[in-house]
Motif scaffolding. Sequence first.
Motif, mmCIF file in Angstrom:
data_model
loop_
_atom_site.group_PDB
_atom_site.id
_atom_site.type_symbol
_atom_site.label_atom_id
_atom_site.label_comp_id
_atom_site.label_asym_id
_atom_site.label_seq_id
_atom_site.Cartn_x
_atom_site.Cartn_y
_atom_site.Cartn_z
ATOM 1 N N ASP A 68 -16.121 8.287 -6.260
ATOM 2 C CA ASP A 68 -16.196 8.452 -4.717
ATOM 3 C C ASP A 68 -16.458 9.880 -4.323
ATOM 4 O OD1 ASP A 68 -13.717 9.730 -5.105
ATOM 5 O OD2 ASP A 68 -12.569 7.874 -4.767
ATOM 6 N N GLN A 126 -10.032 18.929 -0.094
ATOM 7 C CA GLN A 126 -8.925 18.787 -1.109
ATOM 8 C C GLN A 126 -8.455 19.698 -2.113
ATOM 9 O OE1 GLN A 126 -6.127 16.817 -0.689
ATOM 10 N NE2 GLN A 126 -6.749 15.444 0.757
ATOM 11 N N ASP A 134 -17.218 12.702 -2.535
ATOM 12 C CA ASP A 134 -17.785 13.226 -1.080
ATOM 13 C C ASP A 134 -17.190 14.638 -0.735
ATOM 14 O OD1 ASP A 134 -17.757 13.419 1.614
ATOM 15 O OD2 ASP A 134 -17.778 11.244 1.949
ATOM 16 N N SER A 156 -3.942 0.182 -3.540
ATOM 17 C CA SER A 156 -4.970 1.059 -2.840
ATOM 18 C C SER A 156 -6.165 0.158 -2.193
ATOM 19 C CB SER A 156 -5.292 2.123 -3.381
ATOM 20 O OG SER A 156 -4.441 3.382 -3.119
ATOM 21 N N SER A 157 -6.611 0.445 -1.486
ATOM 22 C CA SER A 157 -7.934 -0.253 -0.948
ATOM 23 C C SER A 157 -9.075 -0.258 -1.932
ATOM 24 C CB SER A 157 -8.646 0.189 0.268
ATOM 25 O OG SER A 157 -9.167 1.412 0.375
ATOM 26 N N ARG A 158 -9.310 0.867 -2.651
ATOM 27 C CA ARG A 158 -10.473 1.101 -3.585
ATOM 28 C C ARG A 158 -11.827 1.074 -2.871
ATOM 29 N NH1 ARG A 158 -8.934 0.673 -8.826
ATOM 30 N NH2 ARG A 158 -10.549 1.938 -9.373
ATOM 31 N N TRP A 209 -12.052 6.712 -11.360
ATOM 32 C CA TRP A 209 -11.082 6.673 -10.042
ATOM 33 C C TRP A 209 -9.713 6.676 -10.684
ATOM 34 C CZ3 TRP A 209 -6.705 4.167 -8.444
ATOM 35 C CH2 TRP A 209 -6.378 4.358 -7.148
ATOM 36 N N TYR A 264 1.060 -1.138 0.021
ATOM 37 C CA TYR A 264 0.180 -0.116 0.219
ATOM 38 C C TYR A 264 0.881 1.385 0.099
ATOM 39 C CZ TYR A 264 -3.262 3.414 1.830
ATOM 40 O OH TYR A 264 -3.787 4.580 1.885
ATOM 41 N N SER A 283 -13.216 3.803 -1.606
ATOM 42 C CA SER A 283 -13.711 5.279 -1.430
ATOM 43 C C SER A 283 -15.235 5.327 -1.915
ATOM 44 C CB SER A 283 -12.776 6.195 -2.106
ATOM 45 O OG SER A 283 -12.385 5.563 -3.504
HETATM 46 C C1 LIG Z 1 -8.182 17.031 -5.510
HETATM 47 C C2 LIG Z 1 -8.607 15.807 -4.772
HETATM 48 C C3 LIG Z 1 -10.113 15.488 -4.719
HETATM 49 C C4 LIG Z 1 -10.664 14.438 -3.685
HETATM 50 N N1 LIG Z 1 -11.713 14.231 -3.807
HETATM 51 C C5 LIG Z 1 -12.086 12.869 -2.946
HETATM 52 C C6 LIG Z 1 -13.520 12.725 -3.096
HETATM 53 O O1 LIG Z 1 -14.411 13.414 -3.533
HETATM 54 N N2 LIG Z 1 -13.984 11.526 -2.095
HETATM 55 C C7 LIG Z 1 -13.015 10.575 -1.622
HETATM 56 O O2 LIG Z 1 -13.221 9.666 -0.969
HETATM 57 N N3 LIG Z 1 -11.541 11.235 -1.766
HETATM 58 C C8 LIG Z 1 -11.117 12.096 -2.443
HETATM 59 N N4 LIG Z 1 -10.046 12.327 -2.396
HETATM 60 C C9 LIG Z 1 -8.885 11.952 -1.502
HETATM 61 C C10 LIG Z 1 -8.050 10.281 -2.214
HETATM 62 O O3 LIG Z 1 -7.591 10.873 -3.318
HETATM 63 C C11 LIG Z 1 -9.167 9.310 -2.221
HETATM 64 O O4 LIG Z 1 -9.836 9.161 -0.926
HETATM 65 C C12 LIG Z 1 -8.358 7.963 -2.462
HETATM 66 O O5 LIG Z 1 -7.831 8.314 -3.803
HETATM 67 C C13 LIG Z 1 -9.476 7.051 -2.928
HETATM 68 O O6 LIG Z 1 -8.801 5.647 -3.234
HETATM 69 P P1 LIG Z 1 -8.572 4.441 -1.973
HETATM 70 O O7 LIG Z 1 -10.050 4.177 -1.656
HETATM 71 O O8 LIG Z 1 -8.073 3.484 -2.616
HETATM 72 O O9 LIG Z 1 -7.874 5.069 -0.918
HETATM 73 P P2 LIG Z 1 -6.994 4.433 0.403
HETATM 74 O O10 LIG Z 1 -5.525 5.191 0.159
HETATM 75 O O11 LIG Z 1 -6.996 3.198 0.149
HETATM 76 O O12 LIG Z 1 -7.665 5.229 1.605
HETATM 77 C C14 LIG Z 1 -8.904 4.555 2.252
HETATM 78 C C15 LIG Z 1 -9.926 5.586 2.546
HETATM 79 O O13 LIG Z 1 -9.390 6.673 3.329
HETATM 80 C C16 LIG Z 1 -9.910 7.975 2.752
HETATM 81 N N5 LIG Z 1 -8.768 8.741 2.274
HETATM 82 C C17 LIG Z 1 -7.811 8.399 1.378
HETATM 83 N N6 LIG Z 1 -6.997 9.567 1.152
HETATM 84 C C18 LIG Z 1 -7.764 10.432 1.680
HETATM 85 C C19 LIG Z 1 -7.165 11.983 1.755
HETATM 86 N N7 LIG Z 1 -6.185 12.242 1.090
HETATM 87 N N8 LIG Z 1 -8.111 12.650 2.304
HETATM 88 C C20 LIG Z 1 -9.306 12.285 2.817
HETATM 89 N N9 LIG Z 1 -9.665 11.013 2.912
HETATM 90 C C21 LIG Z 1 -8.726 10.227 2.433
HETATM 91 C C22 LIG Z 1 -10.961 7.608 1.910
HETATM 92 O O14 LIG Z 1 -12.235 7.445 2.341
HETATM 93 C C23 LIG Z 1 -10.381 6.204 1.218
HETATM 94 O O15 LIG Z 1 -11.469 5.524 0.775
HETATM 95 C C24 LIG Z 1 -9.453 13.826 -3.320
HETATM 96 C C25 LIG Z 1 -8.148 13.973 -3.266
HETATM 97 C C26 LIG Z 1 -7.635 15.054 -3.885
HETATM 98 C C27 LIG Z 1 -6.275 15.295 -4.100
#
Ligand SMILES: Cc1cc2nc3c(=O)[nH]c(=O)nc-3n(C[C@H](O)[C@H](O)[C@H](O)COP(=O)(O)OP(=O)(O)OC[C@H]3O[C@@H](n4cnc5c(N)ncnc54)[C@H](O)[C@@H]3O)c2cc1C
Length: 499
Positions: free
Chosen positions: A366, A375, A368, A226-228, A332, A212, A230
């Motif tokens: 995703d 962000q 939110d 990544s977990s995916r 995504w 990760y 979101s």
């Molecule tokens: C410009 C921008 C906009 C974004 N908009 C969103 C959005 O609308 N919805 C969203 O869920 N994420 C958003 N993110 C944060 C992040 O990019 C995603 O949560 C992440 O890429 C989702 O993939 P994952 O579930 O595999 O993440 P993982 O890395 O596996 O993380 C697990 C969970 O942690 C939370 N998380 C992870 N990274 C962040 C972060 N930087 N800030 C807050 N929470 C986080 C999410 O709920 C995510 O599903 C944004 C980032 C940026 C830079």
Amino acid sequence: MQQIVWLKRDLRVHDHQPLAEAARTGPVLVLYVAEPSIWEQSDLSLRHFHFVLESLQELEQIVRSLGGQMAYFVGEMEDVLEHLYQAYGEFRLLAHQEHGTPATFERDKRLHTWMTSHGLVFDEFAQNGIVRGARKLSGLADHWEAYMQQPLISVPQYFLSSDTLPEAFSERLESLERFEVKGRALYAGQRGGTREGKQLLESFLSNRFPKYHVHISKPWESQVSSSRLSPYLAWGNLSMREVVQATRLKQQQLSDRFEKRALEMFEARLRWQGHFIQRFEFMPELAEQTLNPAFDSARTTEDEALFRKWYYGRTGIPMVDAAMRALHETGWIHFRSRAMVLSFVCNTLRFDWRRPAHGLAQLFIDYDPGIHFNQIQMQAGSSGFHTIRIYNPVKMGQEQDPNGRFIRRYVPELRGLSNTFIHEPWLSPHFAELDYPEPVVNIHDANRLSRELFYSIKKHPDTVTRAEELLELFGSSRSSAPDKRRTEGEQLTFELDDI
Ligand SMILES: Cc1cc2nc3c(=O)[nH]c(=O)nc-3n(C[C@H](O)[C@H](O)[C@H](O)COP(=O)(O)OP(=O)(O)OC[C@H]3O[C@@H](n4cnc5c(N)ncnc54)[C@H](O)[C@@H]3O)c2cc1C
């Protein structure tokens, strides 16, 4: 008394307090309403609605198997309340608090007024450790932690079904299919539903997590490591509490330091989710107003054609185009590519952050609001106390996608290019033969100019004063905040990164 459970971004039956409460109290109608005034907003799109429909398909089966009844309605919530009042007289409305945009917040306030004026109860329940209406952020990390440690709420064993269904409501999910939502359908994206979400959680914690933290910045590898989770968290197919608890359970079973580190980093991001949503709850205006308005003076580009090239991945800069096209195709991309495309449009091309914010929201499956707008403003560097990160997409590509695998997958015009030119195709002697545009900007020159501009704004006394006010409001919120706490002096040194 008739219990109406109104589902929004909480599309599950487990760890669901409104459903559990309603099931204990009387006959239950589980309601989903497609509200035109909310879906017309420029942040939502068809891919989100399809995700919701897929989630409802699964929910309908579960609710029915427990003896309950689902109902659907296309229209505004005020009309829903009128129909419910006509059909049942007295009823109780139960829902989770929604941490949405100003539009959903205002709608909820109107509904409370309506219910109170009719002598009815609208119970809204907190979820995911977020505190409604908190006027200061300090101490809320402890609240989040206490919430995450509480046992999950079980799925109700059965529901008492209602005898009557208001005529205007439909028992059939298909009735929502005529509801028109803007945007294009997503064919290669994640599908809604708790089953899918739980499978991902299981596969992440059993075999995908060990790399990760190693792959987190890599656009190709992070698709798997990544977990995916979101979208499943954003639309409530999973509760944050179950993800936190499952992660901690797994952590206890690990002995390998490297693997433990991976899950520590993952858990930090789960906290960030709460941190940002709480901050948004505290300051919903950050969906509309620049935190430190002084920066608006540097982001004045209005070239619509240029904006469209960015949005549709036709900038001539492979990493930007690959990321934007991946987003259109799959809904995504990983964190760093999100930050990079946002930095490119706001810090290199210098468009106002509000211009891309809604377009990106429509593409992120995703989406939110609490995370998203925080962000967007952070990555655009509009607070005055966060580092303004001005990405160089060529450098990022060379470091994180050195063999151009991600680029070749999403920008097929470049498939035949060697690794030497994949990040800078305009340098290739065969560039003219490619069906690929010239770069819309000289990144180096544009970034240098932006750095100078942003620096002069950042050091202006008015910007510093506002940054200090914001730091006072946000900075002391919680120890688990994403930005590592530094001394105030350091935070106000206004670094301008070119990464
Ligand atoms: C410009 C921008 C906009 C974004 N908009 C969103 C959005 O609308 N919805 C969203 O869920 N994420 C958003 N993110 C944060 C992040 O990019 C995603 O949560 C992440 O890429 C989702 O993939 P994952 O579930 O595999 O993440 P993982 O890395 O596996 O993380 C697990 C969970 O942690 C939370 N998380 C992870 N990274 C962040 C972060 N930087 N800030 C807050 N929470 C986080 C999410 O709920 C995510 O599903 C944004 C980032 C940026 C830079």
